[in-house]
Scaffold this active site. Structure first.
Site, mmCIF file in Angstrom:
data_model
loop_
_atom_site.group_PDB
_atom_site.id
_atom_site.type_symbol
_atom_site.label_atom_id
_atom_site.label_comp_id
_atom_site.label_asym_id
_atom_site.label_seq_id
_atom_site.Cartn_x
_atom_site.Cartn_y
_atom_site.Cartn_z
ATOM 1 N N HIS A 68 -5.174 -3.819 5.884
ATOM 2 C CA HIS A 68 -6.234 -4.765 5.534
ATOM 3 C C HIS A 68 -6.311 -5.947 6.490
ATOM 4 O O HIS A 68 -7.311 -6.647 6.541
ATOM 5 C CB HIS A 68 -6.073 -5.250 4.084
ATOM 6 C CG HIS A 68 -4.953 -6.213 3.861
ATOM 7 N ND1 HIS A 68 -3.700 -5.825 3.446
ATOM 8 C CD2 HIS A 68 -4.900 -7.555 3.975
ATOM 9 C CE1 HIS A 68 -2.934 -6.878 3.305
ATOM 10 N NE2 HIS A 68 -3.634 -7.957 3.630
ATOM 11 N N ASP B 74 -1.686 1.068 3.218
ATOM 12 C CA ASP B 74 -1.926 -0.291 3.698
ATOM 13 C C ASP B 74 -1.001 -0.629 4.860
ATOM 14 O O ASP B 74 -0.421 -1.720 4.928
ATOM 15 C CB ASP B 74 -1.767 -1.335 2.585
ATOM 16 C CG ASP B 74 -2.359 -2.688 2.997
ATOM 17 O OD1 ASP B 74 -3.199 -2.698 3.917
ATOM 18 O OD2 ASP B 74 -1.978 -3.717 2.410
ATOM 19 N N SER C 189 0.283 -11.579 5.137
ATOM 20 C CA SER C 189 0.148 -10.115 5.131
ATOM 21 C C SER C 189 0.501 -9.505 6.476
ATOM 22 O O SER C 189 0.081 -9.977 7.518
ATOM 23 C CB SER C 189 -1.280 -9.725 4.785
ATOM 24 O OG SER C 189 -1.510 -9.878 3.418
#
Length: 478
Positions: free
Chosen positions: A206, A239, A321
């Site tokens: 992402h 992911d 992230s």
């Protein structure tokens, strides 16, 4: 998710990332507590219908329905908020969009993703600074004050390799702040770390999603040196993504990978990332839990991932992230990916701050995915070839009576069929791991590789049975 994807963890009962099952059951309306991953079948495919219930994670996913899961891919995003981290994302609510994260939804469940609120810290700092100035001013104007000089030498400061400062000093040079921008100019900020000397950087899918189709991607080291980069491969379900630096320097030092299977609850953790764009930020904590089912999405309804995560209380915020979660020796044990959100950022920001519920993809799984992406450019998912229900039940993962889109609930000739599994069977254990829901089963399957043999315990007609299943495979997200 910054961890950054603000996501919802899988609900305690059958409640994103990413293990596959054939056709997932359709999710039900969102429950009150944060929960539920996106509905997927045992083959890693998600149902087309409503989103599956999610536990606390990126954002609480709504409850999953009992209808048969949809065989289409990618799976529908969980009903929870998007990745909380600062990963790139299109517009507000994009995957880990560090500055436009949508407000997380409430939900019931276990896992979760989070987004941090920088304003709170800035306000507190501002008040403290102002108060300090006033006190100092008053003191200077008072009469009869005496200035006492402190010793000019407080002694040498030694920072051993095993200290947090020592670990940070060694790891920071091998982490990068990633900026991803789509062709339309939308994007965000995330983190990554050096995987090998050839210039491969591992991060979250992402984080780089916006730059996949012709967008712009850069990676900046703590020294300020910035490199253009390109996406080598990305796995939406897991992911995980791998990018490669263009004109990579010859002095890259890959971070040492640890063994996430040997991690224990209570172990010290160190997270590195760029929360809200504050590059090279280091936070510490412990491993709060293992094997936490977590579902996360970009909030747009088109992207979702699922993981059996390491939970940590190390502060993780939008922008973290894709960054490394390290152990006390500096080994990478996970990739920071999601956080549990409170649903209200406060201070008028619309984003919630870290509440000590961060989730990371175990490095053993991420390493396998990264190697496949570097080798083939596409992810490979394990599957059992059966569609499971995502109903809110803690009894186990039930194989549905009907597959999505008219597909068979048990794939003919697939692993489950060969093992004798049938519609109506309720899977309660995978090896020694208790399975309380369909989403939990998916997460556990995805921690394995195709060809692995697992022992499945299931109930049929009130009686318990066990059977060995050799996991099959599916290539690609579509």
């Amino acid at each position: 998710m910054s961890t950054e994807n603000e996501g919802t963890a899988v609900p305690p009962a059958p409640s994103a990332p990413p293990v596959p099952v054939d056709a997932p059951a359709a999710p039900a309306p969102q429950a009150q507590a944060p929960r539920g991953p996106y509905g997927q079948d045992a083959q890693g495919q998600a149902p087309q219908g409503p989103q599956g219930q999610g536990a606390s994670g990126d954002a609480g996913h709504p409850g999953a329905s009992s209808s048969a899961p949809d065989p289409s891919w990618p799976p529908p995003p969980p009903p929870t908020a998007p990745y909380g981290d600062g990963g790139s994302g299109s517009g507000p609510g994009g995957w880990g969009s560090s500055y436009q994260q949508p407000a997380p939804k409430s939900g019931r469940g276990r896992g979760g993703l989070v987004a941090a609120v920088l304003v709170a810290a800035l306000v507190a700092g501002g008040l403290g600074g102002g108060l300090g100035y006033v006190l100092a001013k008053d003191n200077d104007e008072s009469t009869g004050s005496t200035t006492v000089s402190a010793s000019a030498n407080g002694g040498d400061v030694k920072r051993d390799p095993g200290t947090t400062a020592g670990v940070a000093a060694k790891a920071l040079p091998s982490t990068v702040t990633i900026e991803a921008e789509s062709t339309s100019g939308e994007g965000g900020t995330g983190t990554g770390f050096v995987f090998d000397k050839q210039g491969h950087i591992v991060t979250n899918n992402h984080v780089v999603a916006d730059a996949v189709d012709g967008g712009k991607l850069t990676a900046t080291f703590p020294t300020g040196k910035k490199y253009d980069a390109e996406v080598v491969g990305h796995a939406q379900g897991y992911d995980v993504a791998v990018i490669k630096l263009k004109d990579a320097p010859s002095d890259l030092n890959p971070l040492t990978l640890g063994d996430s299977d040997k991690v224990a609850v209570g172990d010290s953790t160190i997270a590195i990332g760029a929360p809200f764009g504050l590059s090279d930020t280091v936070t510490t904590g412990i491993i709060s839990a293992k094997n936490r089912p977590v579902a996360s999405s970009d909030g747009s309804g088109s992207q979702a991932s699922y993981m059996s995560a390491l939970q940590t209380d190390a502060s993780i915020n939008p922008g973290n992230s894709g960054g490394p979660l390290l152990d006390a020796q500096g080994n990478v044990i996970g990739i920071n990916s999601a956080i549990q959100s409170t649903g209200n950022g406060g201070f008028g920001t619309g984003q919630s701050g870290s509440i000590g519920l961060g989730f990371a993809i175990p490095i053993n799984q991420a390493k396998y995915v990264a190697q496949e992406l570097i080798k083939n450019g596409k992810p490979v998912y394990a599957k059992i070839g059966a569609s499971v229900s995502l109903d809110d039940s803690s009894d186990g993962a039930q194989i549905t009576d009907q597959g999505a889109g008219g597909a068979a609930p048990v794939e003919p000739g697939g692993p489950a069929a060969k093992a004798g599994l049938k519609p109506g069977d309720v899977i309660t254990k995978l090896d020694d791991r208790v399975i309380d829901s369909g989403p939990t089963l998916i997460g556990e399957i995805w921690t394995h590789q195709p060809g692995d043999k697992v022992t499945i315990t299931y109930e049929r007609g009130g009686k318990q049975h066990t059977v060995d299943v050799t996991l099959g495979s599916r290539v690609g997200d579509n």
